[in-house]
Design a protein around this motif. Sequence first.
Motif, mmCIF file in Angstrom:
data_model
loop_
_atom_site.group_PDB
_atom_site.id
_atom_site.type_symbol
_atom_site.label_atom_id
_atom_site.label_comp_id
_atom_site.label_asym_id
_atom_site.label_seq_id
_atom_site.Cartn_x
_atom_site.Cartn_y
_atom_site.Cartn_z
ATOM 1 N N UNK A 1 10.923 -38.910 36.535
ATOM 2 C CA UNK A 1 8.840 -38.356 36.970
ATOM 3 C C UNK A 1 9.537 -36.659 37.841
ATOM 4 N N UNK A 2 8.521 -36.154 36.891
ATOM 5 C CA UNK A 2 9.018 -34.832 37.724
ATOM 6 C C UNK A 2 7.843 -33.911 38.058
ATOM 7 N N UNK A 3 7.204 -33.281 39.487
ATOM 8 C CA UNK A 3 5.677 -33.824 39.698
ATOM 9 C C UNK A 3 6.184 -32.434 41.114
ATOM 10 N N UNK A 20 6.676 -26.970 45.477
ATOM 11 C CA UNK A 20 8.271 -27.879 45.377
ATOM 12 C C UNK A 20 7.820 -28.949 44.286
ATOM 13 N N UNK A 21 8.917 -28.802 43.530
ATOM 14 C CA UNK A 21 9.771 -29.427 42.295
ATOM 15 C C UNK A 21 10.607 -30.851 43.003
ATOM 16 N N UNK A 22 9.774 -32.188 42.997
ATOM 17 C CA UNK A 22 10.731 -33.302 43.122
ATOM 18 C C UNK A 22 11.032 -34.011 41.780
ATOM 19 N N UNK A 23 12.206 -33.895 41.691
ATOM 20 C CA UNK A 23 12.558 -34.790 41.021
ATOM 21 C C UNK A 23 13.187 -36.464 41.737
ATOM 22 N N UNK A 24 11.969 -37.141 40.769
ATOM 23 C CA UNK A 24 12.716 -38.649 41.618
ATOM 24 C C UNK A 24 12.262 -39.542 40.318
ATOM 25 N N UNK A 25 12.925 -40.875 40.543
ATOM 26 C CA UNK A 25 12.669 -42.470 39.502
ATOM 27 C C UNK A 25 10.989 -42.940 39.957
ATOM 28 N N UNK A 26 10.682 -43.136 39.190
ATOM 29 C CA UNK A 26 9.471 -44.172 39.168
ATOM 30 C C UNK A 26 9.769 -45.455 39.747
ATOM 31 N N UNK A 34 9.168 -37.236 51.967
ATOM 32 C CA UNK A 34 8.013 -36.045 52.995
ATOM 33 C C UNK A 34 8.394 -35.612 54.430
ATOM 34 N N UNK A 35 9.928 -35.969 54.323
ATOM 35 C CA UNK A 35 10.785 -35.277 55.296
ATOM 36 C C UNK A 35 11.235 -34.262 54.381
ATOM 37 N N UNK A 36 11.445 -34.336 52.880
ATOM 38 C CA UNK A 36 12.263 -32.816 52.449
ATOM 39 C C UNK A 36 10.963 -32.353 52.422
ATOM 40 N N UNK A 37 9.460 -32.146 51.980
ATOM 41 C CA UNK A 37 8.918 -31.664 51.712
ATOM 42 C C UNK A 37 8.108 -30.723 52.970
ATOM 43 N N UNK A 38 8.444 -31.252 54.783
ATOM 44 C CA UNK A 38 8.072 -30.530 55.628
ATOM 45 C C UNK A 38 8.556 -29.936 56.010
ATOM 46 N N UNK A 39 10.345 -30.006 55.536
ATOM 47 C CA UNK A 39 11.231 -29.045 55.550
ATOM 48 C C UNK A 39 10.923 -27.594 55.135
ATOM 49 N N UNK A 40 10.358 -27.888 53.640
ATOM 50 C CA UNK A 40 10.455 -26.797 53.047
ATOM 51 C C UNK A 40 9.208 -25.274 53.403
ATOM 52 N N UNK A 213 7.191 -16.521 47.439
ATOM 53 C CA UNK A 213 7.258 -17.969 47.385
ATOM 54 C C UNK A 213 7.953 -18.189 46.441
ATOM 55 N N UNK A 214 8.940 -19.066 46.452
ATOM 56 C CA UNK A 214 9.704 -19.497 45.527
ATOM 57 C C UNK A 214 9.858 -20.784 45.377
ATOM 58 N N UNK A 215 10.161 -21.227 44.118
ATOM 59 C CA UNK A 215 9.734 -23.181 43.787
ATOM 60 C C UNK A 215 11.340 -23.599 44.873
ATOM 61 N N UNK A 216 11.263 -24.282 45.183
ATOM 62 C CA UNK A 216 12.666 -25.438 46.133
ATOM 63 C C UNK A 216 12.793 -26.682 45.000
ATOM 64 N N UNK A 217 13.589 -26.942 45.008
ATOM 65 C CA UNK A 217 13.517 -28.559 43.968
ATOM 66 C C UNK A 217 14.087 -30.173 45.051
ATOM 67 N N UNK A 218 13.264 -30.498 44.999
ATOM 68 C CA UNK A 218 13.889 -31.851 45.129
ATOM 69 C C UNK A 218 14.486 -33.378 44.489
ATOM 70 N N UNK A 219 15.208 -33.186 44.794
ATOM 71 C CA UNK A 219 16.089 -33.786 42.847
ATOM 72 C C UNK A 219 16.571 -35.466 43.837
ATOM 73 N N UNK A 220 16.402 -36.704 43.536
ATOM 74 C CA UNK A 220 17.524 -37.903 43.893
ATOM 75 C C UNK A 220 18.580 -38.077 42.561
ATOM 76 N N UNK A 221 19.073 -38.740 42.779
ATOM 77 C CA UNK A 221 20.528 -39.097 42.201
ATOM 78 C C UNK A 221 19.678 -40.531 41.033
#
Length: 221
Positions: A1-3, A20-26, A34-40, A213-221
């Motif tokens: 999932x990419x949001x 912020x681009x989030x890549x995470x499983x269903x 949340x913690x990553x989003x706040x840090x961004x 502004x730049x796009x940050x990425x949060x990616x889960x393994x």
Amino acid sequence: MRLLVTVVDPRREGPRCRDVLIEAPAGTTLADVSDDLRREVGCREEHLAFRAEGRSLEASHPLGEPPLLHGAILTLERPASSGMPLTPEAVVSLDVVGGPGAGQVVPLGRGVHVVGRSGGCAVRLADGTVSRHHLELCVTSTGVTARDLSPTNRSTLGGAPLGSEATPFEPGERLRLGSTTLVHRLVPVTPAASIVVDGFRTVHRPPRFTKASTVAEIEFP
């Protein structure tokens, strides 16, 4: 999932929004990121909740379910602002949560503010479906009211048609005009340092620098 979402911190000095681009499983929840989003957005305050489309989001809310969809606007919510009276040290934060200007945050002080496409409006919207002088917001010590200025496309407040008479506009309530959706919150403002010399008040404010502004990425393994 990419949001791809936009995170907004209205009280941040400098750039207040970050894509912020989030890549995470269903099955991933808001609490997981949340913690990553706040840090961004440079927020060091833990456990702050988020708002989207004018309502608070539970930490257990799954990503990929409304309103946590691709293109969502997530605004940091501080409990201290909820139900806070409108004092001289507070302003109204008007958030554009839908439409061409989504992510725009406009602080409003006490007084009358016209919203529309015209360059002379206090809140100018780049929305072709909005009239030049579409509606009027009045901020007083008792709250905020809204009224239509007889636009081509009538506005709605909380899903009901907005008339020409002043109508209470409550925090978190959705105000729709054209393709644009607005909500507002009451936020505290820290007064700038000042001194009074010979009857004149001198205000000292540090310079503000805006970075691209730049796009940050949060990616889960």
